[in-house]
Design an enzyme around this catalytic site. Structure first.
Site, PDB file in Angstrom:
ATOM      1  N   LYS A 167      30.161  -9.571 -62.601  1.00  0.00           N
ATOM      2  CA  LYS A 167      30.834  -9.877 -61.524  1.00  0.00           C
ATOM      3  C   LYS A 167      32.286 -10.774 -61.769  1.00  0.00           C
ATOM      4  O   LYS A 167      32.094 -11.566 -62.986  1.00  0.00           O
ATOM      5  CB  LYS A 167      30.051 -10.871 -60.623  1.00  0.00           C
ATOM      6  CG  LYS A 167      30.328 -10.852 -59.106  1.00  0.00           C
ATOM      7  CD  LYS A 167      29.376 -11.475 -58.594  1.00  0.00           C
ATOM      8  CE  LYS A 167      30.294 -12.200 -57.425  1.00  0.00           C
ATOM      9  NZ  LYS A 167      29.439 -13.439 -56.614  1.00  0.00           N
ATOM     10  N   LYS A 217      23.942 -26.303 -64.935  1.00  0.00           N
ATOM     11  CA  LYS A 217      24.720 -27.459 -65.029  1.00  0.00           C
ATOM     12  C   LYS A 217      24.441 -28.490 -65.808  1.00  0.00           C
ATOM     13  O   LYS A 217      25.193 -29.021 -66.500  1.00  0.00           O
ATOM     14  CB  LYS A 217      25.172 -27.714 -63.763  1.00  0.00           C
ATOM     15  CG  LYS A 217      26.124 -26.990 -62.824  1.00  0.00           C
ATOM     16  CD  LYS A 217      26.721 -27.494 -61.445  1.00  0.00           C
ATOM     17  CE  LYS A 217      27.481 -26.672 -60.603  1.00  0.00           C
ATOM     18  NZ  LYS A 217      28.147 -27.321 -59.384  1.00  0.00           N
ATOM     19  N   LYS A 248      35.488 -16.940 -60.712  1.00  0.00           N
ATOM     20  CA  LYS A 248      36.664 -17.680 -60.984  1.00  0.00           C
ATOM     21  C   LYS A 248      36.630 -18.691 -62.172  1.00  0.00           C
ATOM     22  O   LYS A 248      37.780 -19.200 -62.762  1.00  0.00           O
ATOM     23  CB  LYS A 248      36.916 -18.468 -59.737  1.00  0.00           C
ATOM     24  CG  LYS A 248      35.770 -19.442 -59.538  1.00  0.00           C
ATOM     25  CD  LYS A 248      36.142 -19.872 -57.877  1.00  0.00           C
ATOM     26  CE  LYS A 248      35.018 -20.863 -57.575  1.00  0.00           C
ATOM     27  NZ  LYS A 248      35.130 -21.343 -56.043  1.00  0.00           N
TER      28      LYS A 248
END
Ligand code: TRP
Length: 332
Positions: A197, A115, A200
């Site tokens: 995978k 991040k 979102k």
């Protein structure tokens, strides 16, 4: 464990855009959990602000997340559903645990490293201590199990280390939780890159089917799904795209892979993809209808939030009180 009940705790980011991977792999099975555990599901708005948020959007997504989980079948009578910022004990315990967490431990967190690379202009202290707030979430409820995705495993392990360290100094304060990593068998892959995978946050919108996508969008996305150069619908090594579509079809219909091979024997990929899109859209239609209904009544959702917060506070107050007493804070 809290008063002889095993406790399960999970936090969910307020980002309404859940995928069919979240639905099939986790949310759909939540009702099974509540048979065995006292379950808490928390919308973690305080975690969300570790990266910049638009306030109006954060507020909207907090309502939406709660509504979506309820629409997916999470029963607020059987589970405690609430919003993190409504229970002030989370932030208070997080401060205390900050003093029992080492700089070096937090520096090793891979999510922090990822991040901070992604938000290089805003590497704030909250982003750094994010796992401590998460540990506070978990430990306040004397949690036994934490169902999470594999990306959160390191954070749960840190939580265990913090709990053990604290218990060493102040015995029998916290239950030390175990992570439960969602099953790989239910791994739903990206429609564009079926070795990856379904995520979102994928930048390619065609790779992901969201629970709230409308029927036409769902059918179109499956129609464009990447497959292979063969024509037969069968589950086999190297056929990642078809394997993924078969898994999805199987999850929605409860049919076995062999049954699916038989059903589509001699029919092409086009027809199969259309069928996958249709069963998916059919299964999600009632969830979407219920979501819209719930979201239309803000005051009912707020009443739900209030009830959840009251339930959660009851547990949180007890643990925080115990911690403060052990630490030597004066009680007045
Ligand atoms: N960090 C988790 C995520 O991004 C969300 C979360 C916050 C959480 N607090 C938690 C998960 C406590 C499990 C338990 O997915």
């Amino acid at each position: 464990m809290f008063q002889d009940q095993l406790v399960s705790y999970s936090g969910v980011q307020p980002s309404g855009n859940l995928t069919i991977g979240n639905y099939l792999g986790a949310i759909r099975n939540f009702s099974l959990y509540s048979e065995k555990y006292k379950c808490f599901y928390c919308v973690v708005d305080e975690h969300a602000i570790t990266v910049r948020q638009n306030p109006a959007e954060l507020r909207r997504r907090t309502y939406e997340t709660l509504a979506l989980y309820m629409a997916c079948g999470l029963d607020p009578e059987k589970n405690t559903l609430y919003v993190q910022s409504h229970v002030h004990e989370h932030a208070e315990l997080a401060w205390i645990l900050n003093c029992y967490t080492m700089f070096g431990e937090l520096s090793r967190m891979t999510q922090f490293k990822d991040k901070s690379a992604k938000h290089a202009d805003n590497i704030n202290a909250g982003l750094f201590t994010y796992p401590v707030l998460m540990a506070a979430d978990i430990l306040l409820y004397q949690t036994d199990v934490v169902p999470v995705g594999v990306d959160q495993k390191q954070h749960v392990e840190l939580c265990r280390d913090i709990a053990e360290r604290f218990n060493q100094l102040f015995p029998e304060t916290f239950t030390v939780p175990e992570p439960i990593i969602s099953q790989s068998g239910k791994r739903i892959m990206s429609l564009a890159e079926p070795t990856k995978k379904m995520s979102k946050s994928d930048e390619n919108a065609n790779a992901v089917v969201y629970i709230l996508d409308d029927r036409d969008t769902i059918i179109r996305k499956f129609k464009r799904a990447v497959t292979d150069s063969e024509t037969s619908v069968r589950f086999a090594e190297g056929k990642d795209g078809i394997n993924n579509l078969m898994t999805i079809y199987s999850c929605f219909t409860d049919k076995s892979l062999e049954d699916i091979e038989r059903e589509f024997d001699g029919r092409g990929y086009g027809e199969f993809k259309r069928a996958v899109g249709e069963v998916c859209a059919d299964a999600l239609a009632p969830v979407q209808a219920r979501f819209r209904e719930l979201l239309a009544d803000k005051s009912a959702l707020e009443a739900q939030m209030r009830k959840g917060a009251e339930e959660a506070s009851w547990y949180a107050r007890r643990t925080l009180g115990k911690v403060q007493k052990k630490l030597g804070f004066v009680k007045i």
